[in-house]
Motif scaffolding. Structure first.
Motif: not given
Ligand SMILES: CCCCCCCCCCCCCC(=O)SCCNC(=O)CCNC(=O)[C@H](O)C(C)(C)COP(=O)(O)OP(=O)(O)OC[C@H]1O[C@@H](n2cnc3c(N)ncnc32)[C@H](O)[C@@H]1OP(=O)(O)O
Length: 224
Positions: A13, A146, A209
């Motif tokens: 990966v 990622s 982010l």
């Molecule tokens: C390959 C192997 C690799 C593996 C690696 C890793 C493995 C990991 C695997 C596991 C992985 C698991 C992964 C997980 O589970 S991640 C964990 C689950 N998620 C969370 O906990 C997220 C919680 N929420 C937040 O942290 C904030 O709300 C975020 C960061 C998301 C946005 O807050 P932020 O303050 O930064 O942004 P903003 O509010 O200024 O908004 C910015 C823009 O976005 C638009 N917007 C926002 N929300 C929505 C919405 N719901 N629908 C539609 N639009 C939305 C908004 O209108 C605006 O648009 P515009 O006005 O600019 O046009």
């Protein structure tokens, strides 16, 4: 599900720099045998879910689990220092929460893989729990965002359509791709199939982010 039924190691990966360091830190610190313990714990979850033991077996199993908890509790650390979930190159990521995904193909914009739900993720009628399927998609999309040069991102929204029941203990194929990028917004789509049959599809919005939202991956705990 026996160990040999579990998805085997997958393609390399190309993780982004943040996740490479986050994962490498766990790999540096983890005790030998940790990955095997994770496999045992996942197997235990499936075996536990499938068991209807008599009272004496319940008492014996409970005592053994209590002993295991006591051993592990002596070594509890904060989540910055945990190993669970941080073995990103492994199909199970070193965790037992969501089913392992063995990646079979990956680019910066798409990935494909194989997975399987065991009894632990059973909903009813030998079918996978809908929440488990949502979890699978979130994990799949998390892996997709990622790789390459994409900065760390979080799920803002996730929508799943359940098209047909998802069987347990059967090989399943997953695919995910980046449909559109609009500034920090990553619009993702994915599918889950059993053979030719579509079990579920999903769309998600992930937001990369801002720097102040990211905790450093390389922060080491103070020594001692
Ligand atoms: C390959 C192997 C690799 C593996 C690696 C890793 C493995 C990991 C695997 C596991 C992985 C698991 C992964 C997980 O589970 S991640 C964990 C689950 N998620 C969370 O906990 C997220 C919680 N929420 C937040 O942290 C904030 O709300 C975020 C960061 C998301 C946005 O807050 P932020 O303050 O930064 O942004 P903003 O509010 O200024 O908004 C910015 C823009 O976005 C638009 N917007 C926002 N929300 C929505 C919405 N719901 N629908 C539609 N639009 C939305 C908004 O209108 C605006 O648009 P515009 O006005 O600019 O046009």
């Amino acid at each position: 599900m026996t160990e040999s039924d579990r998805p085997q190691p997958h393609v390399a990966v190309p993780l982004n720099g943040y996740w490479t360091e986050w994962s490498a830190r766990a790999a540096r610190n983890a005790a030998p045998g940790w990955a095997a313990l994770v496999g045992e714990m996942a197997g235990l979850q499936d075996t536990f879910a499938a068991a209807a033991p008599p009272p004496e077996a319940v008492a014996e199993a409970r005592s053994l689990v209590e002993q295991t908890r006591a051993v592990l509790a002596r070594h509890e650390v904060g989540d910055d220092d945990q190993w669970f979930g941080r073995f990103l190159p492994a199909p199970d990521r070193g965790q037992t929460f969501s089913p392992p995904i063995r990646l079979t193909g990956i680019t910066e914009h798409a990935l494909a893989g194989k997975t399987m739900f065991g009894r632990f993720h059973s909903g009813n009628n030998s079918a996978a729990h809908g929440g488990g399927i949502a979890l699978l998609f979130d994990d799949l999309f998390g892996r997709l965002v990622s790789v390459g040069d994409i900065p760390p991102a979080r799920t803002a929204s996730l929508s799943v359509n359940y098209r047909s029941v998802t069987p347990l203990d059967e090989p399943l194929a997953v695919e995910a791709s980046v449909a559109e990028v609009d500034g920090r917004k990553l619009y993702l789509t994915g599918t889950l199939r059993h053979g030719d049959r579509l079990c579920a599809d999903a769309t998600a919005l992930f937001l990369t982010l801002r720097p102040e939202q990211i905790r450093p991956a390389e922060a080491e705990a103070p020594p001692g």
